[in-house]
Design a protein around this motif. Structure first.
Motif, short mmCIF file in Angstrom:
data_model
loop_
_atom_site.label_atom_id
_atom_site.label_comp_id
_atom_site.label_asym_id
_atom_site.label_seq_id
_atom_site.Cartn_x
_atom_site.Cartn_y
_atom_site.Cartn_z
N THR A 98 -39.79 59.89 14.76
CA THR A 98 -37.93 59.80 14.01
C THR A 98 -37.49 59.01 15.13
OG1 THR A 98 -37.26 62.22 15.36
CG2 THR A 98 -38.30 61.51 13.04
N PHE A 99 -36.51 58.99 15.09
CA PHE A 99 -35.57 57.85 16.18
C PHE A 99 -35.37 58.87 16.94
CE2 PHE A 99 -32.49 54.39 16.57
CZ PHE A 99 -31.58 54.85 18.17
N ASP A 100 -34.82 60.29 16.84
CA ASP A 100 -34.29 61.25 17.86
C ASP A 100 -35.90 61.36 18.51
OD1 ASP A 100 -31.74 60.89 16.99
OD2 ASP A 100 -32.28 62.63 16.33
N PHE A 101 -36.73 61.38 18.25
CA PHE A 101 -37.85 62.57 18.60
C PHE A 101 -38.07 61.34 19.96
CE2 PHE A 101 -42.73 61.56 19.07
CZ PHE A 101 -43.35 62.93 19.61
N HIS A 102 -37.98 60.03 19.96
CA HIS A 102 -38.15 58.90 20.53
C HIS A 102 -37.71 58.86 21.64
CE1 HIS A 102 -42.38 57.14 19.02
NE2 HIS A 102 -41.61 56.50 17.96
N ARG A 103 -35.98 58.28 21.22
CA ARG A 103 -34.80 58.87 22.26
C ARG A 103 -35.35 59.82 23.14
NH1 ARG A 103 -29.58 60.05 22.41
NH2 ARG A 103 -28.38 58.69 23.65
N GLU A 104 -35.08 60.71 22.47
CA GLU A 104 -35.53 62.47 23.45
C GLU A 104 -36.17 62.67 24.42
OE1 GLU A 104 -33.18 64.55 23.98
OE2 GLU A 104 -31.59 63.37 22.40
N SER A 105 -37.91 61.69 23.59
CA SER A 105 -39.32 61.90 25.27
C SER A 105 -38.56 60.74 26.34
CB SER A 105 -39.87 61.03 24.73
OG SER A 105 -40.06 59.64 23.86
N LEU A 129 -34.48 51.74 21.06
CA LEU A 129 -33.63 52.99 21.52
C LEU A 129 -33.04 52.95 23.09
CD1 LEU A 129 -37.30 54.21 20.64
CD2 LEU A 129 -35.23 55.39 20.45
N GLY A 130 -33.22 51.75 23.86
CA GLY A 130 -33.08 52.38 25.14
C GLY A 130 -31.64 51.31 25.38
N LEU A 131 -31.26 51.14 24.82
CA LEU A 131 -29.74 50.79 25.01
C LEU A 131 -28.80 51.87 24.43
CD1 LEU A 131 -29.91 47.10 23.16
CD2 LEU A 131 -29.21 47.38 25.31
N THR A 132 -29.31 53.19 23.88
CA THR A 132 -28.49 53.81 23.68
C THR A 132 -28.60 55.23 24.74
OG1 THR A 132 -30.22 55.43 22.48
CG2 THR A 132 -29.12 53.94 21.46
N LEU A 133 -29.75 54.95 25.75
CA LEU A 133 -29.88 55.88 26.52
C LEU A 133 -28.61 55.42 28.27
CD1 LEU A 133 -33.59 54.81 27.46
CD2 LEU A 133 -32.63 56.64 26.02
N PRO A 134 -28.07 54.53 28.47
CA PRO A 134 -26.73 54.81 29.34
C PRO A 134 -26.06 55.84 28.71
CG PRO A 134 -27.60 52.57 29.52
CD PRO A 134 -28.57 53.15 28.38
N LEU A 135 -25.62 55.16 27.47
CA LEU A 135 -24.20 57.00 26.43
C LEU A 135 -25.15 58.14 27.64
CD1 LEU A 135 -22.43 56.75 24.52
CD2 LEU A 135 -24.48 56.99 23.30
N GLU A 136 -26.28 58.44 27.49
CA GLU A 136 -26.04 60.17 27.93
C GLU A 136 -25.98 59.77 29.36
OE1 GLU A 136 -26.42 61.87 26.00
OE2 GLU A 136 -26.60 60.69 23.95
N GLU A 137 -26.89 59.19 29.93
CA GLU A 137 -26.78 58.79 31.97
C GLU A 137 -26.56 57.68 31.81
OE1 GLU A 137 -28.42 61.32 33.70
OE2 GLU A 137 -28.81 62.71 32.35
N PRO A 138 -25.29 57.57 32.37
CA PRO A 138 -24.67 56.00 32.35
C PRO A 138 -24.90 55.92 33.98
CG PRO A 138 -22.79 57.68 32.21
CD PRO A 138 -24.28 58.00 31.41
N GLY A 139 -24.84 57.02 34.60
CA GLY A 139 -24.15 56.99 36.74
C GLY A 139 -26.21 56.38 36.84
N ALA A 222 -27.86 57.12 8.25
CA ALA A 222 -29.33 56.91 8.97
C ALA A 222 -29.65 57.53 10.06
CB ALA A 222 -30.33 55.18 8.64
N PRO A 223 -30.66 57.91 10.28
CA PRO A 223 -30.55 58.82 11.39
C PRO A 223 -31.11 57.83 12.96
CG PRO A 223 -32.30 59.49 9.97
CD PRO A 223 -31.72 58.21 9.16
N GLY A 224 -30.01 57.35 13.93
CA GLY A 224 -29.83 56.77 14.89
C GLY A 224 -28.86 55.53 14.60
N ALA A 225 -28.14 56.10 13.63
CA ALA A 225 -27.01 54.93 13.38
C ALA A 225 -25.55 55.36 13.76
CB ALA A 225 -26.67 55.03 11.87
N GLU A 226 -25.22 56.69 14.39
CA GLU A 226 -24.53 56.69 14.86
C GLU A 226 -24.29 57.17 16.49
OE1 GLU A 226 -20.78 58.65 15.69
OE2 GLU A 226 -21.09 57.83 13.71
N VAL A 227 -25.51 57.15 17.15
CA VAL A 227 -25.47 57.11 18.58
C VAL A 227 -25.99 55.46 18.63
CG1 VAL A 227 -28.43 57.13 18.06
CG2 VAL A 227 -26.68 58.06 20.32
#
Length: 305
Positions: A98-105, A129-139, A222-227
């Motif tokens: 799933t989108f979240d499975f890959h993103r969380e890993s 996937l990757g362009l959503t990662l700085p949202l959680e860990e911007p620093g 769709a899963p992943g669209a909101e994030v």
């Protein structure tokens, strides 16, 4: 957890242009019991870390032309294989992916290795996937190299070429990955194309490959669209991530048009390097050229700022 397959090590021996040593983690929170493979090249204490994320149906082999350019300039490079790809473990049930499975890993990998001052290098699903990662860990992020990808926000309909690709993928559950790479890139030799097929001894190993086209968020719910929409809003206003964009103009799905749209939401993104001879797999057609140009633009080449 469903059954899990692990490609035998002998499938990865003597691959052309891929002399890199494997590294593994099997304790990522949320993925316990699954072994994730990643490359870890260059000085471990280098101040700059390049995190290279692949898409479908590729794996870290895709970055073999870029990695030596980055390491020769003194930088560290991490290139993971997503679960279901490369040397990473491969759950056999398509529904695991799933989108979240890959993103969380990916988030857990960054946290587990405590990566900082990251230059995020993305293409295809590596970007979705990757362009959503700085949202959680911007620093943790300081730079971005972005090639033929998108933010799959669900409120922008993909073009007809994407739907044709998804239909093709759905109709070929045992996709010939080697043949696909030969068709997509004039630079890939027959031997190199077989290296792309190496992780997948048979169709049972391709659940992750099959899943990705169906996972692209094509509607707002769709899963992943909101994030992805949240990430788009973050990129519009962020102030600290320096960016470099390269576009393979021969890509019918994620070429000039979608990349113009993406550039419009990445604050401060300069005009792209347009590569006329490159298709979707920019890293294959022009990876060394793009890597050198990005280092120059960032002042990270030898003798830079």
């Amino acid at each position: 957890m469903t059954d899990v397959l692990r490609t035998p090590d002998e499938h990865f021996r003597d691959l052309p242009g891929y002399p890199f040593a494997p590294h593994y983690l099997d304790d990522l929170p949320g993925s316990e019991g699954l072994r994730l493979h990643y490359l870890n090249e260059g000085p471990r204490d280098a101040p700059e870390t390049f995190l290279c994320l692949h898409g479908q149906p590729t794996w870290s082999y895709l970055y073999r032309r870029m990695i030596p350019v980055f390491t020769a300039a003194g930088h560290r490079v991490l290139a993971p294989d997503l679960f279901g790809f490369g040397r990473s473990d491969k759950p056999t049930d398509d529904r695991v992916y799933t989108f979240d499975f890959h993103r969380e890993s990916l988030l857990r990998l960054i946290q587990r290795l405590d990566l900082r001052n990251i230059t995020l290098v993305v293409q295809d699903w590596g970007g979705l996937l990757g362009l959503t990662l700085p949202l959680e860990e911007p620093g943790r992020f300081s730079r971005l190299i972005v090639m033929n990808t998108a933010l799959a926000t669900g409120d922008v309909r993909p073009n007809a070429a994407f739907y044709a690709w998804r239909a093709y993928s759905n109709a070929h559950p045992n996709m010939d990955v080697a043949a696909l790479l030969r068709r997509a890139s004039g630079r890939v030799s027959h031997e190199e194309s077989l290296a792309y097929e190496a992780p997948f001894p048979d169709a049972r190993f391709k659940a992750g490959v099959r899943a990705f086209p169906r996972l692209v968020p094509t509607h707002p719910d769709a899963p992943g669209a909101e994030v992805s929409r949240q990430a788009r809003d973050w990129w519009v206003v962020q102030l600290h991530v320096e960016s470099f964009m390269a576009v393979g103009l021969r890509d019918p799905i994620l070429g000039a048009g979608p990349m113009r749209l993406l550039r419009s939401v990445i604050r401060g993104c300069p005009p792209p390097l347009e590569v006329a001879h490159a298709g979707h797999f920019v890293q294959e057609d022009a990876g060394d050229e793009v890597a050198r140009a990005a280092l120059e633009a960032f002042g990270l080449a030898p003798g830079g700022r």
